[in-house]
Design a protein around this motif. Structure first.
Motif, short mmCIF file in Angstrom:
data_model
loop_
_atom_site.label_atom_id
_atom_site.label_comp_id
_atom_site.label_asym_id
_atom_site.label_seq_id
_atom_site.Cartn_x
_atom_site.Cartn_y
_atom_site.Cartn_z
N GLY A 81 0.80 -1.22 0.00
CA GLY A 81 0.00 0.00 0.00
C GLY A 81 0.83 1.26 0.00
N TRP A 82 1.92 1.26 0.81
CA TRP A 82 2.79 2.42 0.84
C TRP A 82 3.50 2.64 -0.50
CZ3 TRP A 82 3.11 6.52 3.68
CH2 TRP A 82 2.66 6.50 5.00
N ILE A 106 2.53 1.71 -3.53
CA ILE A 106 1.56 2.20 -4.52
C ILE A 106 1.23 3.67 -4.26
CG2 ILE A 106 -0.82 1.94 -5.34
CD1 ILE A 106 -0.53 -1.07 -4.81
N SER A 107 1.05 4.04 -3.00
CA SER A 107 0.71 5.42 -2.67
C SER A 107 1.84 6.39 -3.05
CB SER A 107 0.41 5.54 -1.18
OG SER A 107 -0.67 4.71 -0.82
N MET A 127 1.95 6.80 -6.85
CA MET A 127 0.83 7.60 -7.31
C MET A 127 1.03 9.08 -6.96
SD MET A 127 -1.37 5.89 -9.05
CE MET A 127 -2.72 7.05 -9.00
N ALA A 128 1.54 9.35 -5.76
CA ALA A 128 1.77 10.74 -5.35
C ALA A 128 2.80 11.42 -6.24
CB ALA A 128 2.22 10.78 -3.89
N ALA A 148 2.76 2.18 -10.37
CA ALA A 148 1.69 2.02 -9.38
C ALA A 148 0.62 1.07 -9.90
CB ALA A 148 1.10 3.38 -9.04
#
Length: 392
Positions: free
Chosen positions: A53-54, A56-57, A60-61, A335
């Motif tokens: 999750g981290w 991917i985040s 994306m950011a 991502a």
């Protein structure tokens, strides 16, 4: 977050340290550092765990941030208007050989005036910057960059050691050259005069150098003296390399010299020559009278005259915007790849079945005891290549 701390007891470490200190000679006991949790690396430590999750985040950011920045930078660069005219070949007679061109440019008895016409194709808002651009001129050469005396430029008087790098432009007839060195000696000396629709166009030649250079690197009480370009060729053994310098103008007021002395990092560079402080409009015709005297023919160089506007990012440069767009696009693509892997092949965090001693549990590796095994696992649409080192 995972907190990692040492399992060793501070009491036991301290007793061990005390015992070791007692066995040392008296002369070395004072040099041994005292025990502390810092020196024994027993302080608590935090190590972030990059879960799916981290990751991917973060990707994306980065993508969401970089793509708009890249679009803005690219759009801003495209709004910069430039007029570029290469003139080193059209401003000399059609002599085909390098030797003939060098002979022509070094002949001081021949007038080298040249007239060029520039058509403004888009509106250009003031200020409009006038640059000269040189190609294949290596101002970043080690000996060239060092060929100056900063002490002399600022104070006038310089020690022999500070002027040692100025050779071969250090002395003429036993007298020091001010400013000495190859950089000052090779000062660009082509000149331009402009007309706009047959009316003289004023060029502001002030304010083209950095204020920090004028105030901190060039002295207001230092004047050119014994400068070789001020003499006729071969006088006192002098060789003309570029522009002459007015002996009545202090160095910090000669902004052409200050701009030139800030050496370029690449063999293709632009340097500011002046500013046009009025707007130009599409359809305007600019006539430029060029005094083409700077020798670039000896090293197969090129000379260009550039008129350009600027944006909030500076001059025209698509690279920054394209780089942001590429990095942002790749981040979003990565991502999406990780999202697909997580959906198709979910894997619990810290799954012990992936440990080497649990290789026969959880997943079926279909391996046989051998020195090396190659295993292919197909999960949905993703394929993983796994190389295992097995011991029989």
């Amino acid at each position: 977050m995972e907190v990692v701390s040492s399992s060793e007891s501070p009491t036991s470490s301290a007793s061990t340290s005390t015992a070791a200190t007692a066995s040392l000679p008296p002369s070395l006991k004072s040099r041994r550092p005292k025990y502390s949790r810092f020196t024994q690396q027993e302080l608590p430590a935090c190590k972030p765990m990059l879960t799916t999750g981290w990751v991917i985040s973060i990707f994306m950011a980065v993508g969401v941030l970089f793509i708009p920045l890249g679009a803005c930078a690219l759009n801003s660069s495209k709004k910069v208007v430039e007029i570029v005219d290469q003139y080193e070949t059209v401003c000399i007679p059609s002599a085909g050989t390098k030797e003939a061109r060098v002979q022509y440019i070094q002949d001081i008895s021949t007038a080298k005036a040249c007239t060029r016409q520039l058509l403004v194709t888009k509106n250009m808002a003031k200020p409009i910057y006038v640059y000269y651009e040189l190609h294949n001129f290596f101002q970043n050469h080690r000996r060239y960059v060092k060929s100056r005396s900063d002490q002399q430029l600022l104070y006038g008087n310089a020690s022999e050691s500070s002027m040692a790098n100025c050779d071969p432009q250090r002395l003429i007839a036993g007298k020091p050259i001010v400013p000495c060195g190859l950089i000052a000696w090779s000062l660009f000396n082509d000149t331009y005069s402009f007309k706009l629709n047959s009316v003289a166009l004023v060029i502001n030649r002030k304010g083209i150098a950095w204020d920090s250079d004028r105030k901190d690197k060039f002295g207001g009480s230092v004047y050119p003296s014994n400068f070789p370009n001020n003499y006729p060729a071969a006088t006192n053994g002098s060789i003309i390399g570029g522009a002459s310098l007015d002996p009545n103008t202090p160095l910090n007021a000669n902004e052409d010299l200050i701009v030139w002395m800030r050496t370029a990092a690449l063999p293709v560079f632009r340097k500011l020559w002046g500013k046009i402080e009025r707007d130009l409009y599409a359809g305007d015709l600019i006539t430029v009278d060029i005094n083409n005297v700077y020798n670039v023919y000896s090293f197969h160089g090129k000379k260009k005259l550039v008129l350009a506007t600027t944006s909030w990012l500076g001059g025209k440069n698509h690279f920054l915007g394209i780089a942001y767009l590429v990095v942002g696009g790749l981040s979003i693509a990565m991502a999406m790849v990780f999202v697909g892997i997580q959906i198709k092949c979910p894997r619990p965090l810290g799954d012990p079945s992936y440990l080497s001693w649990n290789k026969n549990k959880g997943r079926d590796l279909n391996t046989s005891p051998s020195a090396t095994g190659v295993h292919f696992e197909v999960c949905g649409t993703f394929m993983f290549l796994e190389v295992k080192a097995l011991c029989s």
